[in-house]
Scaffold this motif. Structure first.
Motif, short mmCIF file in Angstrom:
data_model
loop_
_atom_site.label_atom_id
_atom_site.label_comp_id
_atom_site.label_asym_id
_atom_site.label_seq_id
_atom_site.Cartn_x
_atom_site.Cartn_y
_atom_site.Cartn_z
N ILE A 212 -4.51 -1.84 7.30
CA ILE A 212 -3.35 -1.89 6.39
C ILE A 212 -2.22 -2.67 7.05
O ILE A 212 -1.62 -3.56 6.44
CB ILE A 212 -2.88 -0.46 6.03
CG1 ILE A 212 -3.99 0.29 5.28
CG2 ILE A 212 -1.61 -0.50 5.20
CD1 ILE A 212 -3.77 1.78 5.13
N ALA B 127 -0.62 -6.20 5.80
CA ALA B 127 0.81 -6.22 5.45
C ALA B 127 1.52 -7.43 6.04
O ALA B 127 2.52 -7.88 5.51
CB ALA B 127 1.47 -4.93 5.92
N PRO C 252 -9.13 -3.01 -2.24
CA PRO C 252 -8.06 -2.54 -3.13
C PRO C 252 -7.19 -1.45 -2.50
O PRO C 252 -5.97 -1.43 -2.70
CB PRO C 252 -8.82 -2.00 -4.35
CG PRO C 252 -10.12 -2.73 -4.34
CD PRO C 252 -10.45 -2.92 -2.89
N ALA C 253 -7.81 -0.57 -1.71
CA ALA C 253 -7.04 0.48 -1.04
C ALA C 253 -6.11 -0.12 0.01
O ALA C 253 -4.96 0.31 0.17
CB ALA C 253 -7.97 1.50 -0.41
N LYS D 295 -3.19 -1.85 -1.85
CA LYS D 295 -2.27 -0.87 -2.40
C LYS D 295 -1.32 -0.36 -1.31
O LYS D 295 -0.12 -0.29 -1.50
CB LYS D 295 -3.09 0.29 -2.97
CG LYS D 295 -2.39 1.09 -4.03
CD LYS D 295 -3.38 1.99 -4.73
CE LYS D 295 -2.93 3.44 -4.68
NZ LYS D 295 -3.93 4.36 -5.24
N ARG D 296 -1.89 -0.03 -0.17
CA ARG D 296 -1.08 0.54 0.90
C ARG D 296 -0.22 -0.52 1.61
O ARG D 296 0.89 -0.24 2.03
CB ARG D 296 -1.99 1.22 1.94
CG ARG D 296 -2.38 2.64 1.58
CD ARG D 296 -1.23 3.57 1.78
NE ARG D 296 -1.26 4.76 0.96
CZ ARG D 296 -1.70 5.94 1.34
NH1 ARG D 296 -2.19 6.09 2.54
NH2 ARG D 296 -1.65 6.96 0.54
N ALA D 297 -0.76 -1.74 1.73
CA ALA D 297 -0.05 -2.77 2.49
C ALA D 297 1.20 -3.26 1.76
O ALA D 297 2.14 -3.75 2.38
CB ALA D 297 -0.98 -3.94 2.79
N SER D 298 1.23 -3.14 0.46
CA SER D 298 2.39 -3.58 -0.35
C SER D 298 2.88 -4.96 0.05
O SER D 298 4.07 -5.16 0.24
CB SER D 298 3.55 -2.59 -0.20
OG SER D 298 3.15 -1.30 -0.42
N ASN D 299 1.96 -5.88 0.20
CA ASN D 299 2.32 -7.25 0.56
C ASN D 299 2.13 -8.15 -0.66
O ASN D 299 1.01 -8.41 -1.07
CB ASN D 299 1.44 -7.70 1.73
CG ASN D 299 1.73 -9.12 2.18
OD1 ASN D 299 2.48 -9.85 1.54
ND2 ASN D 299 1.14 -9.50 3.30
N THR E 107 -1.55 -9.77 -3.07
CA THR E 107 -2.07 -8.96 -4.18
C THR E 107 -2.94 -9.87 -5.05
O THR E 107 -2.79 -11.09 -5.04
CB THR E 107 -0.93 -8.36 -5.03
OG1 THR E 107 -0.05 -9.42 -5.39
CG2 THR E 107 -0.17 -7.30 -4.27
#
Lengths: 373, 298
Positions: free
Chosen positions: B65, B69, B87-88, B91-95, B99
């Motif tokens: 993650i 990121a 996908p997980a 979602k967690r990396a929010s970069n 996406t």
């Protein structure tokens, strides 16, 4: 020739950018047989289905994802259909921030935000069943932030109505709020770990000291009989600490993996009960020894309090429940799992403790959401 | 003295320009890390998986993650290969840069034609990808197309260095074409040879060389070998005497060993991709190694 290739590539680039992801539909069916009912919720005796799920997921124009999960439960005593998730989640805001709004699983502890079909045992650990009603989801808003550090560090906060935590409607508009943080990393090529700390502030009931009498009435009405969705043992404050360690030779977890998980919970400023605090913990170890087979053991305890009536007087007595589960699971294909589990309970001043054997089958169809660590 | 100062100035300017250029590339599989590093020698490249890991079954670990990121671009096979974990991570990396749909998220499968595409039914228990076989880095021709795709995307993300990427690609292609010619010579001697496999890991190479898969130790795609299934292959394997039984480094190869013992056909355990920390650390060496091993087996 080269130019032609370039043109071809750029038209492909454009065509890829415009593809829209379709609605993803997933189904998980769960069926079990349990020899006896055991203390503190979980699955009931006989045949049943504990957590069958229909989920729908749709990306909305690169901005957000909409997710919906309908969960069904059937057993020899009751059947029940619940909307467990219905939320919108932002698709990455600037600065590593994510916002979730709607009904979703609170981001606390190790297991709470994970779906129970990915659990290694057929029932959640005691502390989840006692303090969070198995898993806590509610209507609210959540924000998370991933720190730009080299080592994984994440902070998250949530505010909820609190209506889904207990059996009663919450007395304040923000019935609960949560704070949590987690860290994690790898250790060499074979191991990785994650640890977390969480806090849940419960404002669904007025303070214990003011409304003692009120609450006692509630207690009598609802009792501990039958299946309960809410958390049965509540206080103003819940603290959680979790630690997970996983090991797989060369990181190849398809073939072999060892997973150790432990959590501790402490409930303070109790609602109703006249003892200082509740607490609980569990330690679990799972060894997946080839592609298809895994075995595991979990041991846990909760320290609670029960109310007794003595000559018309209500009295609180400290109680305790310990539980040991042993399981063997077989995964013939990626989408199916058959699990045999033996559970042993010991109780002090608490009713309903028993030993049980559970046979549990689970199968998934369609889209399957990627699992977190 | 002024001379030295000006030299230093040029050097420091160069350093500034250089840091601005150094892209951080996250790849899902090591083959794309090796290829990206050849096409962008300045870039910091990280591969989420390695040759000893089954890329279908990766956990969305905290360390991955954090890496995602910080990535400017993520390069993955796609075709469903990473659907259990990427996908997980996203979602967690929010970069925002990586996406789905962003310029920095490059799935390679849509740019080539995959083999083994098929319809899937909703109520199917098999673990197969309708998008086709995602192990397409083992076809030198497809790799050549994908090198252009990656270069194009790097130029889009990092427009200041467009010319540099172009020059690197031209040089890379020249070398790659030369390599293909020598691999074709080796391949011509393997043409038509039968082979037994476990999973579809080597299908693109087998197709390109012109060998023929006569049996798969997996009873169904993605399902690990069973004794009963291995037993059912003994007679055919004895009869057609294939060149080898192929497994790769991340697989459990008990069934292949057993079949080899029963039939006298050689069991070859080969890397399914590059070994970034070992000797076979780029695609050229991987093809050299695979073809020479097959040659010896024959």
């Amino acid at each position: 020739m080269k130019r032609k290739a370039m043109v071809l590539v750029s038209t492909m680039l454009c065509s890829q950018a415009t593809t829209v992801n379709a609605l993803e539909i997933g189904v998980i069916l769960d069926a079990y047989h349990k020899s006896e009912s055991t203390a503190l919720g979980g699955r009931t005796e006989g045949f049943g289905s504990s957590h069958s799920e229909l989920s729908l997921s749709q990306e909305i124009a690169d901005v957000a994802t909409a997710h919906l999960a309908l969960v069904g439960e059937w057993n020899e005593q009751e059947s029940d259909l619940e909307l467990e998730e219905a939320y919108l989640q932002s698709a990455a805001l600037p600065g590593g921030i994510n916002v979730t709004a709607g009904r979703f699983l609170a981001d606390i502890g190790y297991l709470n935000a994970t779906h129970s079909h990915s659990d290694n045992f057929s029932e959640r650990p005691l502390l989840y069943r006692a303090f969070l009603g198995g898993h806590y989801y509610d209507d609210g808003v959540g924000v998370s932030w991933l720190a730009p550090t080299d080592r994984y560090w994440r902070l998250s906060a949530g505010a909820f109505t609190g209506d889904e935590l207990g059996e009663e409607k919450s007395e304040s508009s923000i019935g609960t709020w949560t704070l949590s943080t987690e860290f994690g990393d790898d250790i060499g090529d074979n191991a990785s770990w994650q640890m977390g700390l969480s806090y849940l502030r419960n404002r669904t009931q007025s303070s214990a000291h003011h409304d003692e009498d009120d609450h006692d009435d509630d207690h009598d009405e609802h009792g501990h009989e039958g299946h309960s969705h809410g958390a049965e043992y509540q206080g103003k404050k819940l603290y959680l600490a979790d630690l997970v360690w996983k090991w797989a030779p060369q990181g190849n977890n398809r073939q072999q993996q060892v997973k150790i998980a432990a959590e501790y919970a402490y409930v303070d400023d109790l609602y109703g009960a006249e003892v200082d605090h509740y607490d609980g913990w569990y330690l679990s170890g799972v060894y997946q020894f080839d592609e298809n087979w895994a075995t595991g053991i979990r041991h846990g305890r909760v320290n609670l309090a029960e109310e007794h009536e003595h000559d018309g007087d209500h009295e609180w007595e400290e109680s305790r429940l310990t539980e040991t589960s042993l399981m063997l699971s077989w995964q013939p294909t990626h989408t199916q799992r058959l699990r045999l589990e033996y559970k042993h309970q010991d109780a002090d001043h608490m009713e309903g403790a028993d030993n049980a054997i559970t046979l549990h089958y689970q199968i998934g169809f369609g889209a399957h959401a990627a699992h977190s660590f | 003295m002024p001379h030295i100062v000006s030299k230093l100035l040029v050097l420091s300017l160069f350093a500034v320009v250089n840091t601005a250029q150094a892209l951080t590339i996250f790849t899902c599989e090591p083959e794309w890390a090796a290829l990206s590093q050849s096409l962008a020698p300045e870039a910091k490249v990280f591969s989420a998986t390695h040759v000893y890991q089954d890329p279908h079954y990766i956990e969305a670990r905290p360390s991955l993650i954090s890496k995602l990121a910080k990535a400017d671009i993520a390069i993955c096979s796609g075709a469903g290969l990473e659907s259990g974990w990427l996908p997980a991570l996203q979602k967690r990396a929010s970069n925002r840069q990586v996406t789905d749909g962003a310029d920095g998220m490059l799935y390679l499968a849509p740019f080539i034609e995959t083999i083994g595409q098929h319809e899937t039914k909703f109520f199917s228990t098999e673990h197969v990808h309708p998008e086709g076989n995602p192990h397409f880095h083992l076809d030198p021709e497809r790799v050549s197309i994908l090198a252009e795709v990656i270069t194009q995307r790097l130029q889009l993300i990092d427009p200041d260095s467009q010319e540099q990427y172009q020059q690197t690609l031209i040089q890379w292609k020249k070398n790659w074409q030369n390599s293909i010619q020598s691999w074709q010579q080796q391949a011509s001697q393997l043409k038509g040879q039968p082979v037994v496999v476990q999973h579809t890991s080597f299908d693109y190479l087998i197709d390109w060389v012109g060998m023929e898969v006569i049996a798969d130790l997996e009873p169904a795609p993605g399902v690990p070998p069973t004794m009963a299934h291995a037993q059912s292959l003994v007679e055919d394997t004895r009869k057609s005497q294939p060149a080898a039984i192929l497994t790769n480094w991340y697989q459990n190869d008990r069934a292949a060993d057993w079949l080899s013992g029963k039939t006298g056909v050689q069991h070859l355990n080969l890397p399914a991709t590059v070994d970034l920390k070992g000797e076979i650390n780029n695609l050229e060496r991987l093809f050299d190694h695979l073809l020479s091993q097959l040659q010896v087996a024959k």
